[in-house]
Design a protein around this motif. Structure first.
Motif, PDB file in Angstrom:
ATOM      1  N   ALA A 158      43.672  37.707  32.172  1.00 25.47           N
ATOM      2  CA  ALA A 158      43.436  36.685  30.847  1.00 25.47           C
ATOM      3  C   ALA A 158      44.134  37.028  29.571  1.00 25.47           C
ATOM      4  O   ALA A 158      43.651  38.085  28.956  1.00 25.47           O
ATOM      5  CB  ALA A 158      42.560  35.909  31.145  1.00 25.47           C
ATOM      6  N   PRO A 159      44.449  36.024  28.386  1.00 31.75           N
ATOM      7  CA  PRO A 159      44.098  35.991  27.053  1.00 31.75           C
ATOM      8  C   PRO A 159      42.757  36.298  27.135  1.00 31.75           C
ATOM      9  O   PRO A 159      41.513  36.154  27.307  1.00 31.75           O
ATOM     10  CB  PRO A 159      44.472  35.148  26.570  1.00 31.75           C
ATOM     11  N   VAL A 160      42.643  38.121  25.629  1.00 35.16           N
ATOM     12  CA  VAL A 160      41.194  37.966  25.399  1.00 35.16           C
ATOM     13  C   VAL A 160      40.144  37.190  24.814  1.00 35.16           C
ATOM     14  O   VAL A 160      40.972  36.083  23.586  1.00 35.16           O
ATOM     15  CB  VAL A 160      41.525  39.167  23.961  1.00 35.16           C
ATOM     16  N   GLU A 161      39.058  36.880  24.876  1.00 33.22           N
ATOM     17  CA  GLU A 161      38.636  35.745  24.431  1.00 33.22           C
ATOM     18  C   GLU A 161      37.682  35.836  23.201  1.00 33.22           C
ATOM     19  O   GLU A 161      36.808  36.729  23.851  1.00 33.22           O
ATOM     20  CB  GLU A 161      37.932  34.449  25.491  1.00 33.22           C
ATOM     21  N   ARG A 162      37.768  35.562  21.978  1.00 33.46           N
ATOM     22  CA  ARG A 162      36.957  36.002  21.121  1.00 33.46           C
ATOM     23  C   ARG A 162      35.586  34.119  20.770  1.00 33.46           C
ATOM     24  O   ARG A 162      36.144  33.580  20.734  1.00 33.46           O
ATOM     25  CB  ARG A 162      38.065  36.457  20.038  1.00 33.46           C
ATOM     26  N   ASP A 163      34.875  34.732  20.194  1.00 36.39           N
ATOM     27  CA  ASP A 163      34.001  33.736  19.495  1.00 36.39           C
ATOM     28  C   ASP A 163      34.470  34.155  17.964  1.00 36.39           C
ATOM     29  O   ASP A 163      34.106  34.806  17.613  1.00 36.39           O
ATOM     30  CB  ASP A 163      32.561  33.796  19.940  1.00 36.39           C
ATOM     31  N   THR A 164      35.216  32.721  17.301  1.00 33.89           N
ATOM     32  CA  THR A 164      35.092  32.440  15.839  1.00 33.89           C
ATOM     33  C   THR A 164      34.644  31.353  15.783  1.00 33.89           C
ATOM     34  O   THR A 164      34.357  31.041  15.779  1.00 33.89           O
ATOM     35  CB  THR A 164      36.865  32.472  15.805  1.00 33.89           C
TER      36      THR A 164
END
Length: 55
Positions: A49-55
């Motif tokens: 899956a695409p990398v999930e980042r907290d922004t």
């Protein structure tokens, strides 16, 4: 309420509810669009899956 206020109230009610009724009838006649291009292909990769980042 004055006669002008009642007239504008009735007119606005007819416009709003009439638009809602027209939209419902149109959706009942043609529920889905068929003139849109087909979508992308689903590759069914559940583990990557695409990398999930907290922004």
């Amino acid at each position: 309420m004055s006669a002008e206020a009642v007239t504008l109230l009735v007119l606005s009610i007819v416009v709003v509810w009439g638009g809602l009724l027209a939209a419902i009838l149109r959706l009942r006649a043609r529920p889905e669009r068929t003139d849109l291009p087909s979508g992308g292909e689903d590759d069914h990769r559940e583990d990557v899956a695409p990398v999930e980042r907290d922004t």
